[in-house]
Structure formats: C-alpha cells, structure tokens
Motif scaffolding. Structure first.
Motif, PDB file in Angstrom:
ATOM      1  N   GLY A 199      16.603 -52.330   5.826  1.00  0.00           N
ATOM      2  CA  GLY A 199      17.646 -53.521   6.129  1.00  0.00           C
ATOM      3  C   GLY A 199      16.933 -54.983   5.614  1.00  0.00           C
ATOM      4  N   CYS A 256      25.433 -44.510   9.028  1.00  0.00           N
ATOM      5  CA  CYS A 256      24.257 -44.752   8.556  1.00  0.00           C
ATOM      6  C   CYS A 256      23.135 -44.859   9.171  1.00  0.00           C
ATOM      7  N   GLY A 257      22.571 -45.759  10.477  1.00  0.00           N
ATOM      8  CA  GLY A 257      21.310 -46.552  11.033  1.00  0.00           C
ATOM      9  C   GLY A 257      21.228 -45.014  11.859  1.00  0.00           C
ATOM     10  N   ILE A 279      20.632 -51.344  14.614  1.00  0.00           N
ATOM     11  CA  ILE A 279      19.116 -49.835  14.691  1.00  0.00           C
ATOM     12  C   ILE A 279      18.113 -50.345  15.427  1.00  0.00           C
ATOM     13  N   PHE A 327      24.140 -53.167  10.493  1.00  0.00           N
ATOM     14  CA  PHE A 327      23.112 -51.856  10.919  1.00  0.00           C
ATOM     15  C   PHE A 327      21.711 -52.848  10.945  1.00  0.00           C
ATOM     16  N   ASP A 328      21.479 -54.189   9.911  1.00  0.00           N
ATOM     17  CA  ASP A 328      19.846 -54.423  11.085  1.00  0.00           C
ATOM     18  C   ASP A 328      19.605 -55.157  12.204  1.00  0.00           C
ATOM     19  N   ASN A 372      27.585 -48.721   9.466  1.00  0.00           N
ATOM     20  CA  ASN A 372      25.919 -49.807   9.750  1.00  0.00           C
ATOM     21  C   ASN A 372      25.815 -48.302  10.748  1.00  0.00           C
ATOM     22  N   THR A 373      26.660 -48.081  12.034  1.00  0.00           N
ATOM     23  CA  THR A 373      26.077 -46.731  13.327  1.00  0.00           C
ATOM     24  C   THR A 373      25.987 -45.003  12.036  1.00  0.00           C
ATOM     25  N   GLY A 403      29.060 -54.704   6.690  1.00  0.00           N
ATOM     26  CA  GLY A 403      28.015 -53.266   7.624  1.00  0.00           C
ATOM     27  C   GLY A 403      25.905 -54.008   7.578  1.00  0.00           C
ATOM     28  N   LEU A 404      26.374 -54.020   6.371  1.00  0.00           N
ATOM     29  CA  LEU A 404      24.370 -54.390   6.323  1.00  0.00           C
ATOM     30  C   LEU A 404      23.960 -55.480   7.350  1.00  0.00           C
ATOM     31  N   GLN A 463      31.292 -51.709  11.189  1.00  0.00           N
ATOM     32  CA  GLN A 463      30.602 -51.839  12.019  1.00  0.00           C
ATOM     33  C   GLN A 463      29.903 -50.049  12.128  1.00  0.00           C
ATOM     34  N   PRO A 493      13.232 -48.090   9.453  1.00  0.00           N
ATOM     35  CA  PRO A 493      15.231 -48.632   8.845  1.00  0.00           C
ATOM     36  C   PRO A 493      14.788 -50.142   9.052  1.00  0.00           C
TER      37      PRO A 493
END
Length: 447
Positions: free
Chosen positions: A214, A185-186, A50, A46-47, A182-183, A42-43, A179, A210
């Motif tokens: 990340g 959180c983003g 975002i 996220f990167d 991450n969306t 997920g990290l 996946q 963000p």
C-alpha cells in the motif's frame, strides 16, 4: 420538509458550464476519468482497510492483554480510532477541495495515506518497545482517518460532476466500486499470505507485506490522478468566490438540516457495509472458529458482489429514484440480517457462510450506493466536497468505524453470538426515519 441545494448566481453557473470538463468530454474520456478516480480511491481504501483483515494478529502483537476477545476488541477499537479523525479531515480537506480543487486535495490525501501505511508497516511490536508500539499504530490510524475524511468528499464530488442529471447515480456508484475493489484485493492478498506462510512467518513479518504494498502504490495513484480534469470552476477557486462564502462557515450556517438528515440516513448503510464486508471474516475466525485462510473468503465474496452490482444499483437509482431503491433494499436488509446470523451459527461451514454473505452483500450494494450518491447532490458545487465529507464522515465515524467494536462488545456483554445482528437492525431502523423528509435528487439538476 424539502431540503434543497442553494441556488447559484447566473455568473457562477455560466462559469461552471464553461469550466467543467465533464460537460464536453466524450464517453471515452469519462471512462478514463472513472478508472483514474476509482483506482486512486481504491488504493487509499486498501491502505486503510487492510488493517481489518489482520486485526487478530495485530491484536496479539500490539495489544497483549489477557483473553483473545479482549485483544480483538482493542484491535478493532484501534481500527475505529481512524474514524475519529474523519470528520476533522472532512472539514479541513473538504474545504481545501472546494477552494483549491478536487485534484489537489486528492493528491494530498494519498500522500498522507502512504505515510500512515509506512508507520504501520515498520512499527516495532509491543515485545520490542512496549507501550510505544500501540501508540505508533494509533498515530498511523489517525493520519489515515484524517486523509480519508477529505478523500471521500473530493473523489465522490469529482465522480458526480463528470455525470449528467440522468447518469449521476451510475457515476457516483463507482465510489463504492472502488471500496469493494480494495477489499477484493486486500482479502485475496490476505488469503494468499495465510495459506502460503506458516503461522510464525505470518505473525512475524507476513502481515506487514500488504502495508508495504500500500505504501509503494501511493505514488502510482498520485501520478494517475495528476492526469484528471478539474471540475471545480475557476470562478469558485478565485479569491472573490472564496470570500463570498467560506465552505465550512457556509455549510453550518445554511445547511444544518441537510447535515442532520444525511448523517442519520448514512448510519444504516455504513453499519451494514462494515459488518458485512469486514467484520464477518473476523467473526468467522473468532466466533465460528474457521481457519483464517478460509474465513477471509467471506470478505472477498462480499466485496466481489458489491463491485459487480454497485453500477447497477446506481443506474437503477437514476431510473426509479434514489429514495425508492434505498428504502426497499434497507428494509429487506433489516429483515434478512437476523436469520442470516442464525444460519451461520447453526451451520458454521464455509459454503453456508459465503452464501449468506453473498445475499447480504447484494442488499448492501443496493442500500449503500443510492445513499452515498444522494449526499453530494444535496450541496451546491462550491461547498459540495466539504458538505459531502462532513455528512459522510460524521455518519461513518461512529456507526461504521466502531461497528466491529460494538458488535464484539455486544457479544461479550450479552453472551449471544447473534448480537451483531441486533446492532445492524437498530442502525437500519434509525436510518429510515429522515428518509421521507429528504428530497428526491435523481434526474434533478444540482448546479
């Protein structure tokens, strides 16, 4: 035609049974493994994703061409550039994961994602350094795309190898959960920044926050992954096993049919995923003219629904079969997408947008999860990460990564705001063609 994984020799099978920790761990150990893999994956996503939420701002700051739609096309096109490197990363890092182990490959991909985020976070704008600014953004996206190309094969293979013949769908579904997380959180971070900052502050420095987060989270993910058990047997990692069949050479020598069917099947799921989870927020801003602080709730809604439902979709595919779940959900998605776009254009309000997105996200979860689970099941363990990476990345690179670009281009070309629906329908129909020729993998041994 029935595509099946290559059989294993008894000695390798015995080594796998002996070495793979998934077979001997209890439920608590497996839960910790799922959490660690999901969080780390997920990290990384996220990167990477975002960028999509701030595409309108990045287009304005780094691609100062005339016209908002042209800026958006360049910005989302750059989002797609990252996908060009995915197949390359899939081959290089997937082969590395099949020789050095899943953990080593996943740690390397996180370091590369961190580097890409750092470049974007601190890249000067076009007004400051001219054409070098968009080139820096493109470089960062290429690095991140290369990293994710290897990440998807290694992490999905690891998840699947922790499961049993009756639970692989459930275990593999957590790839899609990560996946979605991450969306979630983003998009929440994007909503908070858009609501809490002035337009000037958001465009001058707020959008960079963000990417800094990340970048800072990368080492945390690496630490978490260092405590995972390796599922690639030592016999496969040995020199003899490597000499017996280089992963890339073996893939293209004996599994071309699997690659072809897997790529085509992936097209429908990935196009739906990137349009519903990412593009509809941008669509709401530019086409429906909703405020950014409200439009980003569309991505949050879609992601939240997929996070909740993905494990159920995986478990259902374990119970009734991957192909059945995929077929029914994809046909329903094809039937629903055009009326959905008609509705949000006829009534461009936040409640209608979120309701439509939620319904589409249900179908996306049930069509994407069995798809992504089937891919690694098609390959034997010693080439699984490589095969999964190549198939997934080839399908995602064009039809997922450039989905937002194609959708925006079709709007400009046709003058119709319903054009993104045509794209999804076309991809969905094509993706159904190879399904009858693919073997059912649910409940079947893969090693």
């Amino acid at each position: 035609m029935d595509y099946s994984a290559a059989p294993h020799s008894p000695s390798v099978a015995q080594d796998q049974a002996h070495d793979a920790p998934a077979l001997s761990r209890g439920r608590l150990g497996h839960a910790k493994a799922i959490a660690a893999i999901t969080l780390g994956n997920g990290l990384e996503f996220f990167d990477f994703t975002i960028y999509s939420f701030f595409a309108t701002i990045i287009g304005k700051l780094y691609f100062p061409v005339e016209g908002q739609l042209a800026q958006l096309m360049l910005a989302v096109g750059t989002f797609g550039v990252g996908f060009i490197m995915r197949p390359v990363g899939g081959v290089v890092l997937g082969a590395y994961a099949d020789r050095a182990g899943r953990k080593a490959a996943m740690s390397l991909t996180l370091w590369m994602m961190t580097l890409g985020s750092a470049i974007i976070a601190f890249a000067p704008t076009y007004a400051a350094i001219g054409v070098a600014a968009p080139l820096l953004v493109i470089l960062a996206r290429l690095i991140q795309g290369f990293a994710l190309g290897g990440e998807i094969g290694a992490s999905t293979s690891l998840l699947m190898e922790y499961g049993s013949d009756r639970t692989r769908g459930f275990y593999g579904s957590w790839q899609f959960v990560s996946q979605g997380l991450n969306t979630v959180c983003g998009s929440l971070l994007g909503v908070a920044l858009a609501a809490g900052l002035s337009t000037h502050a958001l465009e001058s420095w707020g959008w960079r926050v963000p990417f800094v987060i990340g970048m800072a989270m990368g080492p945390i993910g690496i630490y978490i992954r260092s405590h995972l058990d390796e599922t690639l047997p030592s016999a496969v990692q040995s020199k003899d096993a490597v000499d017996r069949g280089q992963p890339v050479r073996e893939i293209f020598r004996g599994h071309l049919g699997v690659i072809a069917t897997g790529v085509v099947t992936t097209i429908g799921g990935t196009a739906a995923n990137y349009i519903v989870l990412f593009y509809l927020s941008t669509y709401a801003i530019r086409i429906l003219h909703l405020p950014m602080s409200l439009a980003l709730w569309a991505s949050w809604t879609a992601a939240f629904v997929t996070v909740i439902l993905s494990p159920f979709a995986g478990a259902l595919s374990d119970r009734v079969g991957r192909k059945r779940v995929l077929w029914i959900s994809r046909v329903l998605l094809i039937a629903a997408v055009y009326p959905a776009f008609m509705l949000i254009n006829a009534t461009p309000t936040v409640p209608v947008l979120l309701s439509v997105v939620a319904v589409l996200a249900v179908l996306v979860a049930f069509t994407a999860v069995p798809n992504i689970v089937m891919l690694p099941e098609m390959f034997p363990r010693e080439i699984r990460a490589t095969g999964m990476s190549i198939v997934y990345c080839l399908g995602v690179s064009i039809f997922g990564g450039f989905a937002q670009f194609f959708a925006t281009w079709l709007i400009q070309l046709s003058g119709s705001t319903l054009a993104p629906a045509w794209y999804l329908i076309g991809c969905g129909l094509v993706s159904l063609l190879p399904l009858p020729f693919m073997r059912e993998t649910a409940g079947q041994p893969i090693d």
